[in-house]
Scaffold this motif. Structure first.
Motif, PDB file in Angstrom:
ATOM      1  N   TYR A   1      -1.310  -4.442   0.349  1.00 30.81           N
ATOM      2  CA  TYR A   1      -0.282  -5.564  -0.013  1.00 30.81           C
ATOM      3  C   TYR A   1      -0.557  -6.192   1.662  1.00 30.81           C
ATOM      4  O   TYR A   1      -0.014  -7.240   1.978  1.00 30.81           O
ATOM      5  N   ALA A   2      -1.584  -5.578   2.196  1.00 31.38           N
ATOM      6  CA  ALA A   2      -1.888  -5.861   3.687  1.00 31.38           C
ATOM      7  C   ALA A   2      -2.332  -7.891   3.820  1.00 31.38           C
ATOM      8  O   ALA A   2      -3.501  -7.937   2.673  1.00 31.38           O
ATOM      9  N   ASN A   3      -1.804  -8.838   4.486  1.00 28.61           N
ATOM     10  CA  ASN A   3      -2.002  -9.705   4.199  1.00 28.61           C
ATOM     11  C   ASN A   3      -1.589 -11.024   3.143  1.00 28.61           C
ATOM     12  O   ASN A   3      -2.456 -11.831   2.712  1.00 28.61           O
ATOM     13  N   GLY A   4      -0.779 -10.292   2.679  1.00 27.48           N
ATOM     14  CA  GLY A   4      -0.284 -10.851   1.476  1.00 27.48           C
ATOM     15  C   GLY A   4      -1.170 -10.976   0.141  1.00 27.48           C
ATOM     16  O   GLY A   4      -0.663 -11.491  -0.810  1.00 27.48           O
ATOM     17  N   PHE A   5      -1.252 -10.283  -0.089  1.00 26.62           N
ATOM     18  CA  PHE A   5      -2.574  -9.722  -1.072  1.00 26.62           C
ATOM     19  C   PHE A   5      -1.409  -9.091  -2.099  1.00 26.62           C
ATOM     20  O   PHE A   5      -0.498  -8.863  -2.375  1.00 26.62           O
ATOM     21  N   VAL A   6      -1.542 -10.484  -3.737  1.00 33.68           N
ATOM     22  CA  VAL A   6      -1.223 -10.092  -4.782  1.00 33.68           C
ATOM     23  C   VAL A   6      -2.457  -9.651  -5.817  1.00 33.68           C
ATOM     24  O   VAL A   6      -3.360 -10.935  -6.122  1.00 33.68           O
ATOM     25  N   PRO A   7      -2.277  -8.598  -6.391  1.00 31.60           N
ATOM     26  CA  PRO A   7      -3.287  -7.855  -7.433  1.00 31.60           C
ATOM     27  C   PRO A   7      -3.055  -8.093  -8.896  1.00 31.60           C
ATOM     28  O   PRO A   7      -2.279  -8.287  -8.497  1.00 31.60           O
ATOM     29  N   THR A   8      -4.142  -8.239  -9.264  1.00 34.47           N
ATOM     30  CA  THR A   8      -4.359  -8.849 -10.704  1.00 34.47           C
ATOM     31  C   THR A   8      -3.493  -7.001 -11.167  1.00 34.47           C
ATOM     32  O   THR A   8      -3.502  -5.606 -10.942  1.00 34.47           O
ATOM     33  N   VAL A   9      -2.721  -6.972 -12.433  1.00 33.97           N
ATOM     34  CA  VAL A   9      -1.915  -5.921 -13.221  1.00 33.97           C
ATOM     35  C   VAL A   9      -3.249  -4.732 -12.857  1.00 33.97           C
ATOM     36  O   VAL A   9      -3.110  -3.526 -13.112  1.00 33.97           O
ATOM     37  N   LYS A  10      -4.707  -5.345 -13.423  1.00 31.77           N
ATOM     38  CA  LYS A  10      -5.523  -4.077 -13.384  1.00 31.77           C
ATOM     39  C   LYS A  10      -5.920  -3.538 -12.703  1.00 31.77           C
ATOM     40  O   LYS A  10      -5.973  -2.045 -12.217  1.00 31.77           O
ATOM     41  N   GLN A  11      -5.967  -4.366 -10.759  1.00 34.45           N
ATOM     42  CA  GLN A  11      -5.421  -3.345 -10.138  1.00 34.45           C
ATOM     43  C   GLN A  11      -4.412  -2.943  -9.811  1.00 34.45           C
ATOM     44  O   GLN A  11      -4.702  -1.623  -8.758  1.00 34.45           O
ATOM     45  N   LEU A  12      -3.943  -3.083  -9.940  1.00 37.75           N
ATOM     46  CA  LEU A  12      -2.262  -2.484  -9.484  1.00 37.75           C
ATOM     47  C   LEU A  12      -2.525  -0.443 -10.420  1.00 37.75           C
ATOM     48  O   LEU A  12      -1.769   0.358  -9.527  1.00 37.75           O
ATOM     49  N   VAL A  13      -2.387  -1.240 -11.302  1.00 36.16           N
ATOM     50  CA  VAL A  13      -2.330   0.192 -12.563  1.00 36.16           C
ATOM     51  C   VAL A  13      -3.878   0.543 -11.509  1.00 36.16           C
ATOM     52  O   VAL A  13      -3.600   1.903 -12.090  1.00 36.16           O
ATOM     53  N   ASP A  14      -4.680   0.540 -11.202  1.00 35.53           N
ATOM     54  CA  ASP A  14      -6.143   1.555 -11.266  1.00 35.53           C
ATOM     55  C   ASP A  14      -5.625   1.939  -9.597  1.00 35.53           C
ATOM     56  O   ASP A  14      -5.664   3.300  -9.077  1.00 35.53           O
ATOM     57  N   ARG A  15      -4.359   0.935  -8.627  1.00 34.77           N
ATOM     58  CA  ARG A  15      -4.578   1.681  -7.579  1.00 34.77           C
ATOM     59  C   ARG A  15      -3.290   2.929  -7.545  1.00 34.77           C
ATOM     60  O   ARG A  15      -3.489   4.137  -6.468  1.00 34.77           O
ATOM     61  N   ILE A  16      -2.512   2.485  -8.264  1.00 38.04           N
ATOM     62  CA  ILE A  16      -1.054   3.937  -8.728  1.00 38.04           C
ATOM     63  C   ILE A  16      -1.992   5.080  -9.387  1.00 38.04           C
ATOM     64  O   ILE A  16      -1.864   6.255  -8.733  1.00 38.04           O
ATOM     65  N   ALA A  17      -3.125   4.787 -10.424  1.00 33.50           N
ATOM     66  CA  ALA A  17      -4.112   6.281 -10.133  1.00 33.50           C
ATOM     67  C   ALA A  17      -4.539   6.652  -9.778  1.00 33.50           C
ATOM     68  O   ALA A  17      -4.375   7.701  -9.922  1.00 33.50           O
ATOM     69  N   THR A  18      -4.744   6.337  -8.791  1.00 29.38           N
ATOM     70  CA  THR A  18      -5.533   7.424  -7.173  1.00 29.38           C
ATOM     71  C   THR A  18      -4.285   8.471  -6.721  1.00 29.38           C
ATOM     72  O   THR A  18      -4.648   8.550  -5.916  1.00 29.38           O
ATOM     73  N   GLY A  19      -3.326   7.821  -6.582  1.00 37.42           N
ATOM     74  CA  GLY A  19      -1.970   8.782  -6.530  1.00 37.42           C
ATOM     75  C   GLY A  19      -1.232   7.715  -4.914  1.00 37.42           C
ATOM     76  O   GLY A  19      -0.287   8.581  -4.181  1.00 37.42           O
ATOM     77  N   ASP A  20      -2.121   6.733  -4.043  1.00 34.21           N
ATOM     78  CA  ASP A  20      -1.670   6.154  -3.423  1.00 34.21           C
ATOM     79  C   ASP A  20      -1.239   4.261  -4.221  1.00 34.21           C
ATOM     80  O   ASP A  20      -0.336   3.834  -3.091  1.00 34.21           O
TER      81      ASP A  20
END
Length: 456
Positions: free
Chosen positions: A437-456
């Motif tokens: 979430y650096a610099n106030g980044f707001v992801p799409t839901v797809k970006q968030l799910v993909d991020r969570i799935a990496t473990g990070d």
């Protein structure tokens, strides 16, 4: 889960128009399980405009029936939006609270109006014995939310053993770390969080003992990085296991909360989320400690035992109100009461516990109006003394609490977040620490799910 192979990532349901069809549909489209809330969900007119929630009934009972109608209409509307957005991917669940007003009628009404659109029901806030029977009648899976093996055992023995084929999973919601209402028992210390692993292991042990070895446990509350749970994934003491995220989906582009709310999430510090017991449900709950919550803390701090007549230890008379009728307090409390009166907290409001809290005249008027305007959003409410079957709990309305329907409707529809109840999980401060979430980044839901799935 719920009849389809999906990512073991579930969006947690958040009521009063927060977990909407837009966010849950996007989560399902990303391959997980999206959850829309059927707790006072928004509905729309034929032109797509938001239908304002306004009550015309003169009695609480009449307004309660209006609330149920709003709830059914809103739940159906959100299910339709989510169904269209998911594009056949993932699974779609609806969330209800068993202690909400009209829970059974709303659950049946939404499922009746959304046949084929909803695949599962999550339900907590109480002991939802009947949810299994209702889910089975409509051919959807059910997911009880519990905070201990003991709670699930009670549900299983009383009801769920009769419909095991529709039990899609059991949500373990950590009572110290989750946002919203929490299932702490009287034997558990709210100030001493317990390690969730032994509690989940105890739940798995009981589930396996009754033949539920393949039914997943869904870990909820405090989950941020999946890497923190790597040793859970294939561990027979808890597996199969999935993970639920309630707070993180708030900060996505599809999330329909206000920009002010999203920005506030990015500034939270560790410790800003408070576990408190002001909720009119009687449950503990977790929310951001803002001006709204601070006012409730201070209100309860301005509280003393009192009597209308002089008694042994309550013998110091202090005149109140225009007529100057005295209340009698302990000698040790008399100076405190006089100081509160001098500071403008001139209205004494009795509580159900034979105490009195002191508030300003404006605050007293607001409290009384909110109590009068009660529409029965809970099965029973400490703040207004509503009870949906008899109309009253028989107890004095409690001015130390608040109208939860009012404040959650306000914050969901753009009111200033400092002045309303702002539910959040205790890990919400990680928005400000997580480099995602650096610099106030707001992801799409797809970006968030993909991020969570990496473990990070």
């Amino acid at each position: 889960m719920s009849g389809k192979e999906v990512l073991p990532l579930i969006e947690g349901g958040k009521g009063i128009a927060v977990s909407t069809g837009k966010s849950s549909g996007a989560w399902a489209a990303a391959g997980g399980i999206g959850t829309f809330s059927a707790v006072n969900a928004d509905s729309y007119d034929e032109n797509g405009n938001l239908v304002p929630v306004e009550y015309a009934g003169k009695t609480r009972g009449e307004r309660h029936q209006e609330l149920i109608a709003y709830g059914i209409r809103g739940g159906i509307a959100q299910a339709q939006i989510a169904h269209e957005m998911r594009g056949g991917e993932g699974r779609l669940h609806m969330n209800v609270l068993w202690e909400m007003g009209g829970a059974e009628e709303i659950l049946r009404g939404v499922l009746e109006g959304t046949k084929g659109l909803v695949h599962g029901v999550t339900c907590g806030a109480g002991m939802p014995y009947k949810v299994s029977q209702i889910a089975a009648q409509y051919g959807v899976h059910y997911y009880p939310i519990v905070s201990s093996a003991r709670a699930f055992r009670a549900l299983w023995l009383r009801s769920y053993k009769n419909t095991p084929e529709w039990l899609g999973g059991v949500v373990y919601e950590d009572p110290w770390r989750a946002g919203g209402h929490n299932g702490l028992s009287n034997s558990e210390d709210p100030l001493v969080p317990e390690d969730p692993f032994p509690r989940v292991a105890a739940l798995r042990e009981y589930m396996n003992s009754v033949g539920l070895n393949e039914v997943p446990i869904i870990m909820a509350g405090g989950v941020w990085f999946l890497r923190d749970y790597e040793d859970w994934l294939d561990n027979p003491e808890v597996a199969p296991v999935a993970f639920q995220f309630g707070t993180r989906p708030l900060l996505t582009k599809e999330s329909e909360i206000s920009e002010e709310w999203k920005n506030r999430l990015l500034t939270l510090q560790n410790g800003d989320v408070s576990l408190h017991k002001f909720s009119p449900t009687g449950f503990y709950s977790s929310a951001v400690r803002n001006d709204f919550l601070e006012d409730l803390h201070q209100r309860s701090d301005r509280q003393v035992r009192y009597s209308r007549t002089a008694e042994a230890d309550l013998h110091v008379g202090i005149p109140l109100g225009r007529r100057g009728r005295p209340i009698y307090v302990r000698e040790d409390d008399a100076d405190k009461v006089r100081a509160w009166l001098d500071a403008g907290y001139t209205e004494g409001m009795p509580t159900p516990d034979e105490t009195m809290v002191f508030v300003t005249p404006d605050s007293a008027l607001t409290i009384k109006k909110d109590q009068i305007d009660c529409m029965g959003c809970l099965s029973q409410c400490q703040f207004s003394n509503w009870e949906q079957h008899s109309g009253t709990t028989g107890k004095r309305a409690d001015p130390r609490s608040f109208c939860i329907q009012k404040t959650l409707q306000n914050i969901a529809h753009g009111a200033m977040v400092e002045n309303e109840l702002m539910f959040a999980g205790h890990n919400a401060y990680k928005f400000g620490e997580d480099p995602f979430y650096a610099n106030g980044f707001v992801p799409t839901v797809k970006q968030l799910v993909d991020r969570i799935a990496t473990g990070d």
